[in-house]
Design an enzyme around this catalytic site. Structure first.
Site, PDB file in Angstrom:
ATOM      1  N   HIS A  62     -46.817 -27.537   7.038  1.00  0.00           N
ATOM      2  CA  HIS A  62     -46.517 -27.025   8.380  1.00  0.00           C
ATOM      3  C   HIS A  62     -45.600 -27.289   9.341  1.00  0.00           C
ATOM      4  O   HIS A  62     -45.512 -28.524   9.965  1.00  0.00           O
ATOM      5  CB  HIS A  62     -47.825 -27.026   9.209  1.00  0.00           C
ATOM      6  CG  HIS A  62     -48.302 -26.271  10.287  1.00  0.00           C
ATOM      7  ND1 HIS A  62     -49.246 -25.692  10.776  1.00  0.00           N
ATOM      8  CD2 HIS A  62     -47.057 -25.596  11.085  1.00  0.00           C
ATOM      9  CE1 HIS A  62     -49.201 -24.876  11.718  1.00  0.00           C
ATOM     10  NE2 HIS A  62     -47.800 -25.043  12.037  1.00  0.00           N
ATOM     11  N   ASP A 280     -47.020 -30.132  11.810  1.00  0.00           N
ATOM     12  CA  ASP A 280     -46.830 -29.283  12.680  1.00  0.00           C
ATOM     13  C   ASP A 280     -45.404 -29.537  13.643  1.00  0.00           C
ATOM     14  O   ASP A 280     -45.354 -29.441  14.720  1.00  0.00           O
ATOM     15  CB  ASP A 280     -47.820 -28.779  13.605  1.00  0.00           C
ATOM     16  CG  ASP A 280     -47.601 -27.531  14.381  1.00  0.00           C
ATOM     17  OD1 ASP A 280     -46.497 -26.859  14.254  1.00  0.00           O
ATOM     18  OD2 ASP A 280     -48.278 -27.123  15.448  1.00  0.00           O
TER      19      ASP A 280
HETATM   20 ZN   LIG Z   1     -49.783 -23.226  14.884  1.00  0.00          ZN
END
Ligand SMILES: [Zn+2]
Length: 400
Positions: A62, A280
């Site tokens: 991610h 992320d």
């Molecule tokens: Zn997201």
């Protein structure tokens, strides 16, 4: 091609049930030998990995690399430099770019840029809906043929359940999972796991952040839903109290939660509910992370702090379980090579040690310098990152 002999490290490869002091020899981009006291071949470079862990290269499923469209935030070159500094030999990049990664031609352009500039392996994640507008499903088979390894409208949720169900049915026979950004988190997680069950589509929940979402996931799994999920360094560490201190700089989606949620998330890593650690990585310019909380961009630069942050948040995690969460499992979920150091596998290797260091964002390779870990003392450090048999990063202060 010159070989590399990595000597004396603690080789941790859960996929091969290995956790012991072993040498590892790489040549021609693949793993060629594992054993005790291997002899170097003529011309081999020798890396001393004593007092360090040697594992299959880390995989971050991610990451926002911001290309095409936002080179002021990050580029393939800067994002993958950040990745190898963080120990990642493989990243999967999200499609909230301009244009969105919703078309094989866009994927083709991106992969040409990757070939020219990337310092690690990059796999694209295609959009679920055209333009990420939530209305019309993409041509999933064409995207998969172009090299996409997962589908997501990340940054946004696919709001219309009919669109999502239709999309899941269209993509159900493809290996690439759907990755959902859940907002509002619990309601969307509940809805998605129902759609996953009805359609039998492979499913992954991005950045799970609350105790209630974990309960929803556990309950769905008891009913036979095979969905996987990930947790981020920031949700495993910080609470919403950080917003009072840091304002716009602490803005992220999903938002930072309560202490109760942080503790539940940590327990869920230990008990196996969480399958993957993912950063992320969401770089922005300094201006976008200043000023008004409402208008500020959400997200942090994560690749270069992730490994240390995980170790700080999860001090009781065994090295083998750590490698599973950061290499074995994400490689398996994405269906990409790597995630193990078995003979014949790609020579993607991360050497790391339990050695403390202090985060200084000024040293980041990423263009995004905003991280809630700035100034933090973290207990684990990446020493060397090898991608396809080539050393792509070596920490300044170490023998390995
Ligand atoms: Zn997201």
């Amino acid at each position: 091609m010159i070989g590399l002999l990595i000597r004396g490290g603690r080789l941790v490869d859960p996929a091969a049930s290995l956790d012991s002091i072993l040498d590892l020899r790489l040549c021609d981009g693949i793993v060629v030998a594992i054993g005790e006291r291997l002899e170097p071949a003529a011309g081999d470079e020798i890396i001393d990995a004593r007092e360090a862990f040697v594992s299959p290269g880390f995989v971050d499923m991610h990451v926002h690399l911001r290309e095409p469209g936002f080179p002021e935030k990050e580029t393939i070159a800067t994002g993958t430099s950040a990745a190898v500094r963080g120990g990642f030999t493989t990243v999967a990049c999200m499609p909230n770019t301009k244009p969105a990664l919703d078309d094989p031609a866009v994927i083709g352009d991106l992969m040409r840029e990757v070939k020219r500039r990337a310092r690690c392996r990059v796999y694209p994640i295609g959009a679920i809906t055209l333009g990420r507008r939530g209305a019309q499903p993409c041509d999933f088979a064409a995207l998969a043929a172009a090299g996409v390894v997962a589908f997501s409208d990340d940054g946004d949720t696919v709001e219309d359940p009919r669109v999502l169900r239709d999309a899941a049915l269209l993509a159900r026979n493809l290996r690439a999972p759907f990755i959902e950004h859940c907002e509002p988190e619990e309601a969307i997680a509940l809805r998605d796991l129902q759609i996953a069950k009805e359609t039998a589509k492979s499913w992954h929940l991005a950045h799970v952040s609350t105790a209630a979402t974990l309960e929803i996931l556990r309950s769905a799994r008891r009913r036979g839903v095979g969905a996987t999920c990930e947790a981020t360094p920031h949700h495993l560490t910080f609470t919403s109290a950080l917003i009072a201190q840091a304002g716009a700089a602490a803005k992220v989606n999903p938002p930072l939660r309560d202490e109760h949620d942080v503790q539940a998330l940590r327990r869920a890593v230990y008990d196996g509910t969480i399958d993957v650690l993912a950063s992320d990585h969401a770089p922005h310019t300094a201006q976008e992370k200043e000023g008004d909380l409402e208008r500020a961009a959400p997200g942090f630069s994560g690749l270069e702090v992730a490994v240390g942050a995980y170790a700080a948040a999860l001090p009781d995690l065994s090295p083998s379980r750590f490698v599973e969460l950061i290499s074995t499992n994400p490689a398996r979920i994405l269906g990409v090579r790597g995630g193990t150091l078995a003979i014949g596998e790609p020579a993607d290797v991360t050497i790391f040690a339990d050695r403390a260091w202090t985060v200084d964002p000024a040293e980041f390779a990423s263009k995004g310098r905003c991280t809630p870990f700035a100034g933090a003392r973290l207990p684990r450090k990446v020493l060397t990152t090898i991608v396809g048999g080539i050393v792509q990063f070596r920490a300044a202060d170490c023998a390995a």
